[in-house]
Design an enzyme around this catalytic site. Sequence first.
Site, PDB file in Angstrom:
ATOM      1  N   GLU A   1       4.474  -0.352   1.251  1.00  0.00           N
ATOM      2  CA  GLU A   1       4.748  -0.655  -0.033  1.00  0.00           C
ATOM      3  C   GLU A   1       4.934  -2.340  -0.441  1.00  0.00           C
ATOM      4  OE1 GLU A   1       8.194   1.038  -1.937  1.00  0.00           O
ATOM      5  OE2 GLU A   1       7.652   3.232  -1.545  1.00  0.00           O
TER       6      GLU A   1
ATOM      7  N   GLU B   1       0.874  -1.080   0.007  1.00  0.00           N
ATOM      8  CA  GLU B   1      -0.016   0.040  -0.010  1.00  0.00           C
ATOM      9  C   GLU B   1       0.837   1.221  -0.053  1.00  0.00           C
ATOM     10  OE1 GLU B   1       0.806   1.645   2.842  1.00  0.00           O
ATOM     11  OE2 GLU B   1       1.907  -0.360   3.507  1.00  0.00           O
TER      12      GLU B   1
END
Lengths: 348, 348
Positions: free
Chosen positions: B316, B174
């Site tokens: 991420e 994310e």
Amino acid sequence: MTDAWWSQPCPSPDVAAAQSAHARQGVLTKPPGSLGMLEDIAVWYAARQGSERPRVERVWISVFAADHGVAAEGVSAFPQAVTGEMVRNFIGGGAAISVLARAVGAALDVVHLGTVNDPGAIAGVHRAVIAPSTANFCDDAAMTSAQVAAAMQVGAERVALALDADADLFIGGEMGIANTTAATALACALLEESPDALAGAGTGLDDAGIAHKRAVVRRALSRHADAIDTLERLRRLGGFEIAALAGAYIAAAQARIPVLVDGFIATVAALVAVRLNAGVRDWLLFAHRSHERGHARVLAALDARPLLDLGMRLGEASGAAMAVPLLRMACALHRDMATFEQAGVSQA
Amino acid sequence: MTDAWWSQPCPSPDVAAAQSAHARQGVLTKPPGSLGMLEDIAVWYAARQGSERPRVERVWISVFAADHGVAAEGVSAFPQAVTGEMVRNFIGGGAAISVLARAVGAALDVVHLGTVNDPGAIAGVHRAVIAPSTANFCDDAAMTSAQVAAAMQVGAERVALALDADADLFIGGEMGIANTTAATALACALLEESPDALAGAGTGLDDAGIAHKRAVVRRALSRHADAIDTLERLRRLGGFEIAALAGAYIAAAQARIPVLVDGFIATVAALVAVRLNAGVRDWLLFAHRSHERGHARVLAALDARPLLDLGMRLGEASGAAMAVPLLRMACALHRDMATFEQAGVSQA
């Protein structure tokens, strides 16, 4: 002995390269510090390679196998024949380190320093037999002065090969039935700790087995209480593979090759190396925290913060091999990430 | 809502394959248990792949980017424009996850769910914009019912692509400025914890910033205290990327694809997924313990023991990518090591 090769100075890390790498970490597209230890590794490696953007490509693994006289005291869950049998398994590809060396694309160098169950000459195995076994250190010194020097020399020679192969990283591993007993005795002597604090299950002793192992170590420490010099302690309580590892770590540091230290036995060898030559410490990374009881104490003595904690307790350099991808990925991030400016990303 | 797709059952792991794999671990040339968590992983994977000798080859990473209305409260060290800027960096190859996906040979799927600073159509980025941002949950629900369902559906669609690609592992990541605030609010609601216990520095808040963030979360929790259902809490306090991750985890479990959960935000999404569908838990592995304050508590709620603890706090999917080699090496050891019989090595 101050003119011995192992006392010769180790080079200092390159402070300017570290500063340059640290500055680069600050402008890569991530919050500063958000890669944690991976940032520290990249900066550490930059200082060892003297380059702002270090690489960990060629990895050299030497595994040293040797037998221990103290096995006669019944301190291992496995029969002594296993040491010689595993030499064949290492080169045959079926041991854990064989699989892991292939997985990380490392050179695997198998070194036979002497086993009671001698497998003889094996293609691919470097035969450097010092004796079938050390002496039982409950009765006598484990090694003669000539033997300990020879074992350290073998370690240094393997590092010379790693240097010829342009290795970016040296890993040492060990195999030897009863060698957690030797490493425990040596660690107790070097750290002035009791066997109760450091002796553990090794390959799988039960509580009674650990109690017996503690008593054996206690006898050995009492027998060799007059040894106060590091080299003499190594000679009296160590083993061929432990001496070879210590020699290898010193030689690697002298040759500017970073070292990734494996588990309990390897870390005790690293402690010996650092006691013999303090400059070695600058060249050591620590791969993992072993499940073996004494490891945490020895790591603390070296102010070491290992990368992994997976409950491993196998030796053979297996824990170090597991950490190789972390070093490579830390350097890849450092080298290949975009800066805020390059990527057009706003800063905090 | 019990007939919603996300409530449909997840398959059970294959107990027979796990037993068979466990038996194999006992005869490989190493002391039983000496590979620690690596043995557990191999057995766990065997049960998920229904095979005594599992493989982790094809890895699929979907990174979901979205903006948060609560960013207006000044809860992040970075400007909100960064979310949109990072979408371009992910696909451009310069972000941490871009480098790590290349390093582990994973497919990297970048999914744009809506950003205030919209980068527009970008080749290689999947555009699935729900809105430029969620609403500020201090004032209103973060999402409408349609939005939360749409975001979960996008997550499920990415898993369908991973399934088409025969992925052995699904990883979700994310990106979204202020999303540790949303994840903290959601975790506080789900775990009935206070913001003091869970709110952390995110991308780099100082002590005053953390105190402000706690106050913001406290206001949000007070505003939405009437929401007691998991889906409703997700709608009120979550974000598009958090809902997409939760949907993806559920869909992966339903499709028998093991999931490697990343850091704090991903773990909160995993908690949502497990609360919505308890069978999901059987399909989750946890990659790392983030430096972010609240992560340990959320991991504990899921009875999760992560593989790595490297002080990372980037998101991420970066922490999950770091753990991929560990899974592969655990399976390689399990598959390729020799047995005692094959290698002619004596047992204990």
